[in-house]
Write an enzyme that holds these catalytic residues in place. Structure first.
Site, PDB file in Angstrom:
ATOM      1  CG  ASP A 108      -7.690  -8.123   6.772  1.00 28.01           C
ATOM      2  OD1 ASP A 108      -6.914  -7.927   7.730  1.00 28.01           O
ATOM      3  OD2 ASP A 108      -7.790  -7.339   5.822  1.00 28.01           O
ATOM      4  CG  HIS A 154      -7.781  -4.300  10.281  1.00 29.17           C
ATOM      5  ND1 HIS A 154      -6.510  -3.792  10.400  1.00 29.17           N
ATOM      6  CD2 HIS A 154      -7.735  -5.152   9.233  1.00 29.17           C
ATOM      7  CE1 HIS A 154      -5.729  -4.327   9.475  1.00 29.17           C
ATOM      8  NE2 HIS A 154      -6.454  -5.159   8.762  1.00 29.17           N
ATOM      9  NE  ARG A 175      -2.311  -0.869   3.646  1.00 27.61           N
ATOM     10  CZ  ARG A 175      -1.983   0.176   4.389  1.00 27.61           C
ATOM     11  NH1 ARG A 175      -2.269   1.393   3.992  1.00 27.61           N
ATOM     12  NH2 ARG A 175      -1.361  -0.001   5.549  1.00 27.61           N
ATOM     13  NE  ARG A 205       0.083  -8.709   2.085  1.00 27.90           N
ATOM     14  CZ  ARG A 205      -0.591  -8.530   3.208  1.00 27.90           C
ATOM     15  NH1 ARG A 205      -1.620  -9.312   3.511  1.00 27.90           N
ATOM     16  NH2 ARG A 205      -0.257  -7.579   4.052  1.00 27.90           N
ATOM     17  CE  LYS A 231      -6.225  -4.125   4.346  1.00 24.41           C
ATOM     18  NZ  LYS A 231      -6.953  -4.813   5.445  1.00 24.41           N
ATOM     19  CE  LYS A 249      -5.204  -9.671  11.419  1.00 24.56           C
ATOM     20  NZ  LYS A 249      -5.704  -8.452  10.769  1.00 24.56           N
ATOM     21  CB  THR A 250      -2.921 -14.769   9.805  1.00 21.51           C
ATOM     22  OG1 THR A 250      -3.249 -13.462   9.301  1.00 21.51           O
ATOM     23  CG2 THR A 250      -3.322 -15.811   8.786  1.00 21.51           C
ATOM     24  CB  SER A 285       2.025  -6.417  10.402  1.00 23.11           C
ATOM     25  OG  SER A 285       2.913  -7.273   9.743  1.00 23.11           O
TER      26      SER A 285
END
Length: 534
Positions: free
Chosen positions: A258, A220, A59, A323, A201, A243-244, A239
């Site tokens: 997400d 989020h 981004r 990604r 996003k 979390k994932t 990050s």
């Protein structure tokens, strides 16, 4: 010979009047074929479409703007994140992008954001590239044939034209790239960047702007649920906090990784797919993501052997931000409906590189609002030039770049829902223990999983809790399958005075950040944050 009229699927209203061909909601297989024919990418050995995105591999926050109009001005938290641009400049850039798209093939995806039909928005995505159209089709919620026939008018339109480069001097932007949201006109223009995350996003920013008006808290976060009881949990974290990894539990169903909304019906995924990081991806550690990299997935900027077509997930030559985008049904234990119950538990994940935060602690409603507003984790020494010791990173609502409204709007909604539904909230530190980064060690994943399991099944509430004077939280004195000495972080330090010094340092960082960014937040929330209580 009678000419055949070209179908343009209503693009004329956007100003695109001379496309050579318009494709609407093509199947993933045809989009992959089109992308390869057009030289946009190649197939990997697993069948995934692999592309490189050029200069922009992530981004570009400095190139993101919101059109400042009278209708939206008072509802936006203007500042370094939500930067204004005039309506005149937006219209000028928009007209140039539309002119650029004439006499080109156009790919259109009409789909939804919001798994809950009562909270759903319709999005039309207009793409220059077949590969980006594949991406957003896999990331959003795909309509059935019947829904597509009856689609009618979209709520928002996003136009992505990475081949168009802005001229900063004449266009009034910062570079050749621009991501501009016009909330009043219900349009988004993305140009100069091929990084597909900008499309994803932009949808999130729109949902975050509109959902509070429907009494839906946009979040989020990742979310999962117990396959038998339906008990639901959400995981917030920036990050590097896990979390994932921690929400991908083989014993629970993954609702989403997400973006979610919390309504009076329960929680629901905004998306129909996942956009996972690939750097250092290992089949044994993250089999769900690894096995999702197959035909229909879009892989960005992962280095691939030109002969074998095998992907090297450990090569960060192009970017560390490699990604893959794929539909959520590529995950074996996915809750494909994207809908869960009212959350029983909220987990705030933080990676404290100072090694002073408790590995798990319980938060009051006010403390939950404080930590939600703050969104803390640590940036490690050595990750950037000039960073010689751990540095705090604070991201409002664990997603500051995507939250257009003032923080208190979202925090109040969170507090109200916690109180209404008696949701339990825990702060979990996945960072260091026994000392700061470089001296202590990272908390073992098996211990973090054990603590989260105890939080989810309620066992943690059977323990005695002691108040931590530095961070103003309640710390359990026991947890199944976790060494008791770990739970009070000062016990793991050889030098207790050193622990106090580092803890006081982090408390001051919390206080300074809160005072500078949120000077008008009510006292009950301020007092629930870290502060040294004698």
């Amino acid at each position: 010979m009678k000419s055949v009229k070209k179908r343009t699927y209503g693009l004329k209203k956007l100003g695109i009047i001379n496309p050579t061909r318009v494709y609407r909601n093509l199947s993933p297989a045809i989009l992959v074929e089109k992308a390869i024919e057009r030289g946009e990418g190649t197939l990997s050995s697993t069948g995934a479409l692999v592309v490189t995105t050029g200069k922009y591999t992530g981004r570009s926050p400095e190139d993101k703007f919101i059109v400042d109009t009278e209708a939206v001005h008072d509802s936006i938290a203007w500042g370094k994140v939500n930067k204004p641009i005039s309506k005149e400049k937006f219209d000028f850039i928009y007209s140039k992008v539309i002119a650029y798209l004439q006499n080109r093939e156009i790919f259109v995806f009409d789909g939804f954001a919001g798994a809950d039909p009562t909270c759903r928005l319709k999005f039309r995505i207009v793409n220059e590239l077949a590969s980006q159209n594949l991406f957003i089709q896999q990331l959003l919620i795909r309509p059935t044939k019947e829904e597509l026939v009856n689609y009618a008018k979209e709520d928002y339109t996003i136009i992505a034209a990475p081949g168009f480069k802005c001229n900063p001097e004449t266009d009034g932007v910062n570079s050749e790239a621009a991501i501009i949201i016009d909330y009043e006109a219900k349009k988004v223009v993305i140009c100069g960047t091929q990084y597909s995350g900008e499309i994803k996003k932009s949808v999130f920013c729109i949902m975050n702007y509109l959902m509070p008006e429907r009494d839906v808290l946009p979040m989020h976060c990742s979310a999962n649920m117990d396959a038998e009881t339906g008990e639901t949990a959400v995981f917030f974290g920036l990050s590097g906090t896990g979390k994932t990894t921690l929400s991908a539990d083989p014993g629970r169903l993954l609702i989403g990784d997400d973006e979610h909304g919390w309504s009076d019906h329960g929680i629901f995924n905004f998306e129909g797919g996942c956009y996972a990081k690939c750097i250092n991806l290992d089949k044994n550690n993250e089999p769900e993501i690894y096995n999702a990299i197959r035909f229909g997935s879009l892989v960005e900027n992962v280095v691939m052997d030109s002969g074998t077509r095998k992907l090297d997930f450990f090569d960060g030559t192009l970017t560390e931000n490699t990604r893959v985008g794929y539909p959520i049904d590529y995950i074996e234990n996915a809750q494909v409906t994207g809908i869960g119950h009212i959350p029983n538990v909220i987990i705030f994940l933080t990676a404290d590189a100072f090694g002073v935060l408790p590995p798990i602690s319980r938060l009051s409603k006010e403390a939950a609002m404080y930590h939600f507003i703050t969104g803390f984790t640590s940036k490690l020494a050595g990750t950037e030039r000039g960073v010689t010791e751990p540095q705090p990173t604070f991201s409002t609502c664990f997603g500051e770049p995507f939250m257009p409204k003032r923080p208190l709007v979202y925090a109040k909604m969170l507090g109200e829902k916690i109180e209404k539904y008696h949701t339990r909230v825990y702060l979990v530190n996945t960072g260091w223990t026994g000392g700061p980064y470089g001296i202590g060690e990272r908390i073992k994943l098996k211990y973090t999983r054990a603590m989260i399991n105890a939080a989810l099944n309620g066992e943690i509430e059977n323990q005695e809790f002691v108040h931590n004077k530095f961070f103003n939280v309640d710390v359990p004195q026991g947890c199944p399958d976790v060494p008791a000495e770990m739970l009070n972080p000062s016990n793991t330090w050889n030098n207790k005075e050193s622990y106090d010094t580092y803890a006081e340092k982090l408390v001051k960082m919390f206080n300074d950040n809160f005072a500078s960014k949120y000077p008008n937040i009510s006292e009950d929330i301020v007092n629930a944050g870290p502060r040294i209580i004698e």
